[in-house]
Design a protein around this motif. Structure first.
Motif, PDB file in Angstrom:
ATOM      1  N   ALA A   1     -20.422 -34.084 -53.354  1.00 37.61           N
ATOM      2  CA  ALA A   1     -21.658 -33.628 -52.715  1.00 37.61           C
ATOM      3  C   ALA A   1     -21.924 -34.450 -51.454  1.00 37.61           C
ATOM      4  O   ALA A   1     -21.478 -35.602 -51.342  1.00 37.61           O
ATOM      5  CB  ALA A   1     -22.825 -33.773 -53.691  1.00 37.61           C
ATOM      6  N   VAL A   2     -22.628 -33.830 -50.507  1.00 40.31           N
ATOM      7  CA  VAL A   2     -23.030 -34.522 -49.282  1.00 40.31           C
ATOM      8  C   VAL A   2     -24.518 -34.278 -49.056  1.00 40.31           C
ATOM      9  O   VAL A   2     -25.062 -33.259 -49.490  1.00 40.31           O
ATOM     10  CB  VAL A   2     -22.227 -34.033 -48.049  1.00 40.31           C
ATOM     11  CG1 VAL A   2     -20.764 -34.390 -48.174  1.00 40.31           C
ATOM     12  CG2 VAL A   2     -22.406 -32.555 -47.824  1.00 40.31           C
ATOM     13  N   PRO A   3     -25.199 -35.191 -48.385  1.00 42.64           N
ATOM     14  CA  PRO A   3     -26.615 -34.994 -48.092  1.00 42.64           C
ATOM     15  C   PRO A   3     -26.822 -33.819 -47.130  1.00 42.64           C
ATOM     16  O   PRO A   3     -26.042 -33.617 -46.201  1.00 42.64           O
ATOM     17  CB  PRO A   3     -27.040 -36.304 -47.426  1.00 42.64           C
ATOM     18  CG  PRO A   3     -25.980 -37.301 -47.789  1.00 42.64           C
ATOM     19  CD  PRO A   3     -24.726 -36.513 -47.964  1.00 42.64           C
ATOM     20  N   ILE A   4     -27.883 -33.051 -47.358  1.00 39.61           N
ATOM     21  CA  ILE A   4     -28.206 -31.935 -46.480  1.00 39.61           C
ATOM     22  C   ILE A   4     -28.399 -32.419 -45.045  1.00 39.61           C
ATOM     23  O   ILE A   4     -28.052 -31.711 -44.092  1.00 39.61           O
ATOM     24  CB  ILE A   4     -29.454 -31.163 -46.979  1.00 39.61           C
ATOM     25  CG1 ILE A   4     -29.743 -29.925 -46.122  1.00 39.61           C
ATOM     26  CG2 ILE A   4     -30.679 -32.057 -47.005  1.00 39.61           C
ATOM     27  CD1 ILE A   4     -28.730 -28.839 -46.204  1.00 39.61           C
ATOM     28  N   ASP A   5     -28.890 -33.631 -44.872  1.00 40.89           N
ATOM     29  CA  ASP A   5     -29.076 -34.181 -43.518  1.00 40.89           C
ATOM     30  C   ASP A   5     -27.757 -34.238 -42.755  1.00 40.89           C
ATOM     31  O   ASP A   5     -27.720 -34.008 -41.550  1.00 40.89           O
ATOM     32  CB  ASP A   5     -29.698 -35.573 -43.564  1.00 40.89           C
ATOM     33  CG  ASP A   5     -31.139 -35.551 -44.040  1.00 40.89           C
ATOM     34  OD1 ASP A   5     -31.760 -34.465 -43.999  1.00 40.89           O
ATOM     35  OD2 ASP A   5     -31.637 -36.607 -44.452  1.00 40.89           O
ATOM     36  N   GLU A   6     -26.658 -34.524 -43.442  1.00 39.90           N
ATOM     37  CA  GLU A   6     -25.351 -34.573 -42.782  1.00 39.90           C
ATOM     38  C   GLU A   6     -24.858 -33.177 -42.428  1.00 39.90           C
ATOM     39  O   GLU A   6     -24.218 -32.980 -41.390  1.00 39.90           O
ATOM     40  CB  GLU A   6     -24.345 -35.323 -43.653  1.00 39.90           C
ATOM     41  CG  GLU A   6     -24.689 -36.799 -43.775  1.00 39.90           C
ATOM     42  CD  GLU A   6     -23.702 -37.588 -44.624  1.00 39.90           C
ATOM     43  OE1 GLU A   6     -22.564 -37.116 -44.829  1.00 39.90           O
ATOM     44  OE2 GLU A   6     -24.082 -38.677 -45.078  1.00 39.90           O
ATOM     45  N   VAL A   7     -25.158 -32.198 -43.275  1.00 40.91           N
ATOM     46  CA  VAL A   7     -24.801 -30.815 -42.965  1.00 40.91           C
ATOM     47  C   VAL A   7     -25.555 -30.359 -41.712  1.00 40.91           C
ATOM     48  O   VAL A   7     -24.973 -29.793 -40.780  1.00 40.91           O
ATOM     49  CB  VAL A   7     -25.118 -29.879 -44.155  1.00 40.91           C
ATOM     50  CG1 VAL A   7     -24.814 -28.436 -43.794  1.00 40.91           C
ATOM     51  CG2 VAL A   7     -24.357 -30.297 -45.406  1.00 40.91           C
ATOM     52  N   LEU A   8     -26.857 -30.633 -41.681  1.00 44.51           N
ATOM     53  CA  LEU A   8     -27.676 -30.235 -40.533  1.00 44.51           C
ATOM     54  C   LEU A   8     -27.257 -30.979 -39.264  1.00 44.51           C
ATOM     55  O   LEU A   8     -27.254 -30.391 -38.174  1.00 44.51           O
ATOM     56  CB  LEU A   8     -29.153 -30.459 -40.841  1.00 44.51           C
ATOM     57  CG  LEU A   8     -29.694 -29.629 -42.012  1.00 44.51           C
ATOM     58  CD1 LEU A   8     -31.136 -30.005 -42.320  1.00 44.51           C
ATOM     59  CD2 LEU A   8     -29.544 -28.142 -41.757  1.00 44.51           C
ATOM     60  N   ALA A   9     -26.872 -32.232 -39.395  1.00 46.38           N
ATOM     61  CA  ALA A   9     -26.398 -32.988 -38.226  1.00 46.38           C
ATOM     62  C   ALA A   9     -25.114 -32.378 -37.675  1.00 46.38           C
ATOM     63  O   ALA A   9     -24.934 -32.267 -36.456  1.00 46.38           O
ATOM     64  CB  ALA A   9     -26.180 -34.453 -38.595  1.00 46.38           C
ATOM     65  N   ALA A  10     -24.220 -31.969 -38.555  1.00 46.99           N
ATOM     66  CA  ALA A  10     -22.983 -31.319 -38.113  1.00 46.99           C
ATOM     67  C   ALA A  10     -23.291 -30.006 -37.407  1.00 46.99           C
ATOM     68  O   ALA A  10     -22.673 -29.681 -36.387  1.00 46.99           O
ATOM     69  CB  ALA A  10     -22.051 -31.094 -39.300  1.00 46.99           C
ATOM     70  N   MET A  11     -24.269 -29.264 -37.916  1.00 41.55           N
ATOM     71  CA  MET A  11     -24.663 -28.012 -37.272  1.00 41.55           C
ATOM     72  C   MET A  11     -25.244 -28.277 -35.882  1.00 41.55           C
ATOM     73  O   MET A  11     -24.981 -27.527 -34.942  1.00 41.55           O
ATOM     74  CB  MET A  11     -25.664 -27.259 -38.144  1.00 41.55           C
ATOM     75  CG  MET A  11     -25.051 -26.740 -39.425  1.00 41.55           C
ATOM     76  SD  MET A  11     -26.237 -25.977 -40.522  1.00 41.55           S
ATOM     77  CE  MET A  11     -26.196 -24.304 -39.886  1.00 41.55           C
ATOM     78  N   ARG A  12     -26.004 -29.354 -35.750  1.00 42.20           N
ATOM     79  CA  ARG A  12     -26.569 -29.702 -34.437  1.00 42.20           C
ATOM     80  C   ARG A  12     -25.480 -30.026 -33.423  1.00 42.20           C
ATOM     81  O   ARG A  12     -25.620 -29.724 -32.240  1.00 42.20           O
ATOM     82  CB  ARG A  12     -27.545 -30.873 -34.562  1.00 42.20           C
ATOM     83  CG  ARG A  12     -28.922 -30.461 -35.035  1.00 42.20           C
ATOM     84  CD  ARG A  12     -29.948 -31.569 -34.885  1.00 42.20           C
ATOM     85  NE  ARG A  12     -29.615 -32.765 -35.648  1.00 42.20           N
ATOM     86  CZ  ARG A  12     -29.915 -32.948 -36.933  1.00 42.20           C
ATOM     87  NH1 ARG A  12     -30.540 -32.017 -37.617  1.00 42.20           N
ATOM     88  NH2 ARG A  12     -29.579 -34.064 -37.535  1.00 42.20           N
TER      89      ARG A  12
END
Length: 78
Positions: free
Chosen positions: A54-65
């Protein structure tokens, strides 16, 4: 897509993958950000089906940014 998204260990592996089109990267990351990938009893974590960890949602959103930043740099008139 030649690689299933479950092979990626981290959202930035998706964002920086040289062979994936931006639309594919966005689709993969959006699936990671989806509530369907949320870890039970840990709403801030995401683990897509088949992913090893699992990864933190914050890291997913940062990658999207980073994808958005790349797009804005390409369309800038400066």
């Amino acid at each position: 897509m030649s690689q299933p998204f479950s092979r990626f260990l981290h959202p930035f592996d998706v964002a920086h993958h040289p062979d994936l089109e931006p639309e594919v990267k966005r689709a993969i990351l959006a699936s990671w950000a989806s509530d369907r990938s949320a870890v039970r009893d840990k709403p801030a974590m995401r683990k897509p089906r088949g992913a090893k960890r699992a990864v933190p949602i914050d890291e997913v959103l940062a990658a999207m940014r980073t994808l958005d930043e790349g797009d804005s740099g390409q369309t800038s008139l400066q």
